[in-house]
Design a protein around this motif. Structure first.
Motif, PDB file in Angstrom:
ATOM      1  N   ALA A 113     -15.765   7.027  32.917  1.00  0.00           N
ATOM      2  CA  ALA A 113     -15.848   6.500  31.556  1.00  0.00           C
ATOM      3  C   ALA A 113     -17.166   5.763  31.352  1.00  0.00           C
ATOM      4  CB  ALA A 113     -14.677   5.553  31.294  1.00  0.00           C
ATOM      5  N   ILE A 114     -17.491   5.608  30.082  1.00  0.00           N
ATOM      6  CA  ILE A 114     -18.692   4.875  29.686  1.00  0.00           C
ATOM      7  C   ILE A 114     -18.435   4.280  28.306  1.00  0.00           C
ATOM      8  CG2 ILE A 114     -19.865   6.824  28.572  1.00  0.00           C
ATOM      9  CD1 ILE A 114     -22.427   5.906  30.090  1.00  0.00           C
ATOM     10  N   SER A 115     -19.031   3.126  28.029  1.00  0.00           N
ATOM     11  CA  SER A 115     -18.835   2.503  26.719  1.00  0.00           C
ATOM     12  C   SER A 115     -19.583   3.284  25.656  1.00  0.00           C
ATOM     13  CB  SER A 115     -19.299   1.045  26.747  1.00  0.00           C
ATOM     14  OG  SER A 115     -20.667   0.974  27.060  1.00  0.00           O
ATOM     15  N   ARG A 116     -19.069   3.240  24.443  1.00  0.00           N
ATOM     16  CA  ARG A 116     -19.739   3.888  23.309  1.00  0.00           C
ATOM     17  C   ARG A 116     -20.801   2.958  22.744  1.00  0.00           C
ATOM     18  NH1 ARG A 116     -17.165   8.246  20.581  1.00  0.00           N
ATOM     19  NH2 ARG A 116     -15.130   8.718  21.467  1.00  0.00           N
ATOM     20  N   GLY A 117     -21.744   3.529  22.056  1.00  0.00           N
ATOM     21  CA  GLY A 117     -22.740   2.741  21.346  1.00  0.00           C
ATOM     22  C   GLY A 117     -23.778   2.138  22.279  1.00  0.00           C
ATOM     23  N   VAL A 118     -24.307   0.983  21.886  1.00  0.00           N
ATOM     24  CA  VAL A 118     -25.429   0.377  22.601  1.00  0.00           C
ATOM     25  C   VAL A 118     -25.021  -0.476  23.788  1.00  0.00           C
ATOM     26  CG1 VAL A 118     -26.963   0.399  20.592  1.00  0.00           C
ATOM     27  CG2 VAL A 118     -25.498  -1.580  21.000  1.00  0.00           C
ATOM     28  N   ALA A 119     -23.733  -0.799  23.913  1.00  0.00           N
ATOM     29  CA  ALA A 119     -23.277  -1.621  25.051  1.00  0.00           C
ATOM     30  C   ALA A 119     -23.520  -0.876  26.354  1.00  0.00           C
ATOM     31  CB  ALA A 119     -21.795  -1.949  24.903  1.00  0.00           C
ATOM     32  N   MET A 121     -14.806   3.445  24.021  1.00  0.00           N
ATOM     33  CA  MET A 121     -15.316   4.090  25.231  1.00  0.00           C
ATOM     34  C   MET A 121     -15.067   5.594  25.163  1.00  0.00           C
ATOM     35  SD  MET A 121     -12.601   3.332  28.269  1.00  0.00           S
ATOM     36  CE  MET A 121     -11.034   4.184  28.281  1.00  0.00           C
ATOM     37  N   VAL A 122     -15.779   6.309  26.001  1.00  0.00           N
ATOM     38  CA  VAL A 122     -15.563   7.736  26.198  1.00  0.00           C
ATOM     39  C   VAL A 122     -15.077   7.890  27.627  1.00  0.00           C
ATOM     40  CG1 VAL A 122     -16.652  10.006  26.303  1.00  0.00           C
ATOM     41  CG2 VAL A 122     -17.435   8.336  24.616  1.00  0.00           C
TER      42      VAL A 122
END
Length: 166
Positions: A155-161, A83-84
């Motif tokens: 926050a937000i998940s990394r990648g395509v999730a 996550m970021v």
């Protein structure tokens, strides 16, 4: 072992949703370390980011309880994967003309910036993870922190999730 957990909740943008989420946490004896709420990518939906402490079993219980709330559409344990996360802080520091250059030298490695200059103070803006902000605050303490305001973690998940509506 207790650790920090970041949970993302997609909710209908309705009055009382924040109150129900916060009440659920309080009734169950869970502390909210940080909570941010704002619009999501879809009109009519908001995203809540909650940071709390506890073991994995406790967080699993919290998430199950969130799913039972009216207006909660989806819950995701962000910190269980990549996550970021970021936080914003505004820090008002005592500053004389003689100490301003020194303070600028302290904040520069943190990529922080001065957003307001007063006769006896500076307002510094910094974004980053909570550890970065804590470190800058500690370095600014000797100058005299007059006021501090932090947003809490978003926050937000990394990648395509994604945490899009199901």
């Amino acid at each position: 072992m207790e650790q920090k957990h970041t949970i993302s909740i997609l909710v209908n943008d309705q009055p009382g949703v924040l109150t129900r989420v916060a009440s659920l946490m309080g009734q169950r004896g869970f502390n909210i370390d940080s909570i941010t709420v704002g619009q999501s990518e879809e009109p009519g939906l908001s995203r809540m980011i909650i940071v709390t402490s506890g073991d994995d079993r406790t967080v699993e219980q919290i998430m199950k309880q969130f799913h039972k709330l009216i207006d909660v559409l989806k819950v995701q344990h962000l910190s269980s994967g990549p996550m970021v996360s970021r936080e914003l802080a505004l820090i008002k520091v005592e500053a004389t003309p003689a100490t301003r250059a020194e303070i600028n030298g302290v904040i520069e490695p943190f990529r922080a910036s001065v957003v307001d200059v007063g006769p006896a103070s500076l307002v510094i803006q910094v974004t980053g993870d909570s550890h970065k902000i804590d470190a800058l605050i500690e370095l600014l303490m000797p100058y005299g922190i007059k006021e501090l305001s932090r947003t809490g973690v978003t926050a937000i998940s990394r990648g395509v999730a994604t945490l899009a509506k199901v």
